[in-house]
Design a protein around this motif. Structure first.
Motif, short mmCIF file in Angstrom:
data_model
loop_
_atom_site.label_atom_id
_atom_site.label_comp_id
_atom_site.label_asym_id
_atom_site.label_seq_id
_atom_site.Cartn_x
_atom_site.Cartn_y
_atom_site.Cartn_z
N GLN A 12 -1.92 -3.27 -14.25
CA GLN A 12 -2.25 -4.33 -13.31
C GLN A 12 -1.25 -4.36 -12.15
OE1 GLN A 12 -2.03 -4.62 -16.54
NE2 GLN A 12 -4.11 -5.15 -17.23
N ALA A 13 0.04 -4.18 -12.47
CA ALA A 13 1.05 -4.18 -11.41
C ALA A 13 0.86 -3.00 -10.47
CB ALA A 13 2.45 -4.17 -12.02
N ALA A 14 0.48 -1.83 -11.02
CA ALA A 14 0.25 -0.66 -10.18
C ALA A 14 -0.96 -0.88 -9.26
CB ALA A 14 0.05 0.58 -11.05
N GLU A 15 -2.03 -1.46 -9.80
CA GLU A 15 -3.21 -1.72 -8.98
C GLU A 15 -2.90 -2.74 -7.88
OE1 GLU A 15 -6.04 -2.93 -11.89
OE2 GLU A 15 -6.63 -0.89 -12.43
N GLN A 16 -2.08 -3.75 -8.19
CA GLN A 16 -1.70 -4.73 -7.18
C GLN A 16 -0.85 -4.07 -6.09
OE1 GLN A 16 -2.67 -7.97 -6.86
NE2 GLN A 16 -1.59 -7.92 -4.90
N ALA A 17 0.04 -3.16 -6.48
CA ALA A 17 0.87 -2.46 -5.50
C ALA A 17 0.00 -1.61 -4.57
CB ALA A 17 1.90 -1.60 -6.22
N ALA A 18 -1.00 -0.93 -5.13
CA ALA A 18 -1.91 -0.14 -4.30
C ALA A 18 -2.67 -1.03 -3.32
CB ALA A 18 -2.88 0.65 -5.19
N PHE A 19 -3.06 -2.22 -3.79
CA PHE A 19 -3.74 -3.17 -2.90
C PHE A 19 -2.81 -3.63 -1.79
CE2 PHE A 19 -4.70 -7.60 -1.81
CZ PHE A 19 -6.00 -7.46 -1.34
N ASN A 20 -1.54 -3.88 -2.14
CA ASN A 20 -0.57 -4.31 -1.12
C ASN A 20 -0.39 -3.24 -0.06
OD1 ASN A 20 -0.24 -6.66 -2.59
ND2 ASN A 20 1.63 -5.97 -3.61
N LEU A 21 -0.36 -1.96 -0.48
CA LEU A 21 -0.23 -0.89 0.50
C LEU A 21 -1.44 -0.86 1.44
CD1 LEU A 21 1.23 2.11 -1.55
CD2 LEU A 21 2.40 0.68 0.11
N ALA A 22 -2.63 -1.06 0.88
CA ALA A 22 -3.84 -0.98 1.70
C ALA A 22 -3.91 -2.12 2.71
CB ALA A 22 -5.07 -1.00 0.78
N THR A 23 -3.36 -3.30 2.35
CA THR A 23 -3.48 -4.47 3.23
C THR A 23 -2.29 -4.64 4.16
OG1 THR A 23 -2.54 -5.83 1.45
CG2 THR A 23 -4.94 -5.71 1.60
N ARG A 24 -1.13 -4.14 3.76
CA ARG A 24 0.08 -4.37 4.57
C ARG A 24 0.51 -3.17 5.38
NH1 ARG A 24 3.77 -7.26 -0.16
NH2 ARG A 24 2.26 -8.89 -0.74
N VAL A 25 0.22 -1.99 4.92
CA VAL A 25 0.65 -0.76 5.60
C VAL A 25 -0.60 0.04 5.96
CG1 VAL A 25 2.10 1.28 5.52
CG2 VAL A 25 2.76 -0.77 4.24
N GLY A 26 -0.80 0.26 7.21
CA GLY A 26 -1.99 0.99 7.64
C GLY A 26 -1.83 2.49 7.52
N GLY A 27 -2.93 3.18 7.31
CA GLY A 27 -2.93 4.64 7.28
C GLY A 27 -2.36 5.26 6.03
N VAL A 28 -2.32 4.51 4.91
CA VAL A 28 -1.76 5.00 3.65
C VAL A 28 -2.89 5.14 2.63
CG1 VAL A 28 -0.15 4.57 1.77
CG2 VAL A 28 0.48 3.97 4.10
N ARG A 29 -2.98 6.31 2.02
CA ARG A 29 -3.97 6.56 0.97
C ARG A 29 -3.25 6.52 -0.38
NH1 ARG A 29 -6.80 12.06 2.39
NH2 ARG A 29 -7.80 11.54 0.40
#
Length: 296
Positions: A12-29
């Motif tokens: 769950q923490a890993a999925e939340q971190a991936a979501f944070n990257l998608a919403t806060r940092v642009g251009g990150v896969r």
């Protein structure tokens, strides 16, 4: 394009971190790996030791975020993952190994040993799984009374029976990762400051006055009876303000790089085998025939 891999204690923490990257940092896969897709760790091109450690983390319920980072966004992505709860995998691995050495339960010992890669290149027997070095639950039960935890005496049975003691050795693996040590941010802004200057201004005035007089006309006064016009202009200076912008200083920001050699100290373990052979072999010399001196 650069890549970064971060470990989390839960999926769950890993999925939340991936979501944070998608919403806060642009251009990150970013992609999340866990026990459901452990076999796909080969896509990350990780060393076998790291992949083995991650599989142990997956077994414990953890997850990994693997992201492709554009140039110049690495520190921002690393800060976001750290703020999302990423943990140091080396510290976790040390904790798991410590749990394995404590030998609190046979299950814990066996599982943590699975995270240790087997030693190869000594004998053919060293290719056995590393869990054998810690013993199983049955082997611990058969240990002699008063022996230390994990030690055991195994007696061979009938002929053709055999037992194996794998010889294991830990190897120190030193890697490196990029760690942020703060930022330098320089911002320019405009400040307005009141200033005063003094200037001397020149003025010219025109004065008209009547002077009473009483004198006879002269020859030079004949022109008095002709039309005549006199003009005089008043002048005054006004202050004129002009501004000139000049560069008085430059602030240069640049990055430098250097290399340093750091000595990493740690301890590694290995097992040694001591053979105690107290067998007494009866050695007899063959009888030498004694020859009679009188014989021919």
């Amino acid at each position: 394009m650069r890549t970064i891999t971060a470990y989390f204690d839960s999926v769950q923490a890993a999925e939340q971190a991936a979501f944070n990257l998608a919403t806060r940092v642009g251009g990150v896969r970013a992609k999340v790996y866990d026990a459901r897709n452990t076999d796909r760790l080969g896509d990350l091109s990780l060393p076998e030791g790291d992949a083995t450690t991650l599989r142990e983390g997956f077994r414990r319920g953890g997850g990994v975020v693997h992201a492709e980072v554009p140039d110049g966004r690495f520190e921002e992505v690393a800060d976001t993952l750290e703020a999302s709860g990423s943990v140091d995998l080396d510290v976790k691995e040390a904790e798991w190994r410590k749990e394995g050495r404590a030998g609190s339960t046979a299950s814990t010992t066996t599982n943590i040993a699975a995270a240790v890669p087997p030693v190869t290149g000594v004998t053919n027997e060293t290719s056995a799984p590393a869990t054998a070095t810690f013993g199983s639950a049955n082997a611990t039960t058969n240990s002699t009374s008063g022996a230390a935890t994990g030690s055991m005496v195994e007696r061979l049975g009938a002929a053709d029976d055999e037992a194996r003691i794998p010889v294991a050795e830990e190897r120190l693996r030193v890697g490196k990762r990029e760690v942020g040590h703060g930022r330098v941010r320089i911002r320019s802004y405009v400040v307005e400051t009141p200033v005063q200057e003094q200037v001397t201004l020149h003025q010219e005035h025109v004065a008209v006055e009547r002077r009473p007089t009483d004198r006879p006309l002269t020859g030079a006064d004949d022109a008095l009876f002709r039309e005549r016009t006199i003009e005089a202009t008043e002048t005054a200076e006004e202050a004129v303000v002009a501004k000139e912008a000049r560069v008085k200083e430059e602030l240069v920001v640049r990055k430098t790089a250097d290399d340093r050699t750091e000595t990493v100290s740690d301890t590694v373990r290995r097992t040694e085998v001591e053979v105690d052979d107290n067998r007494t072999a009866a050695k007899t010399s063959p009888a030498t025939p004694r020859r009679d001196p009188g014989a021919v």
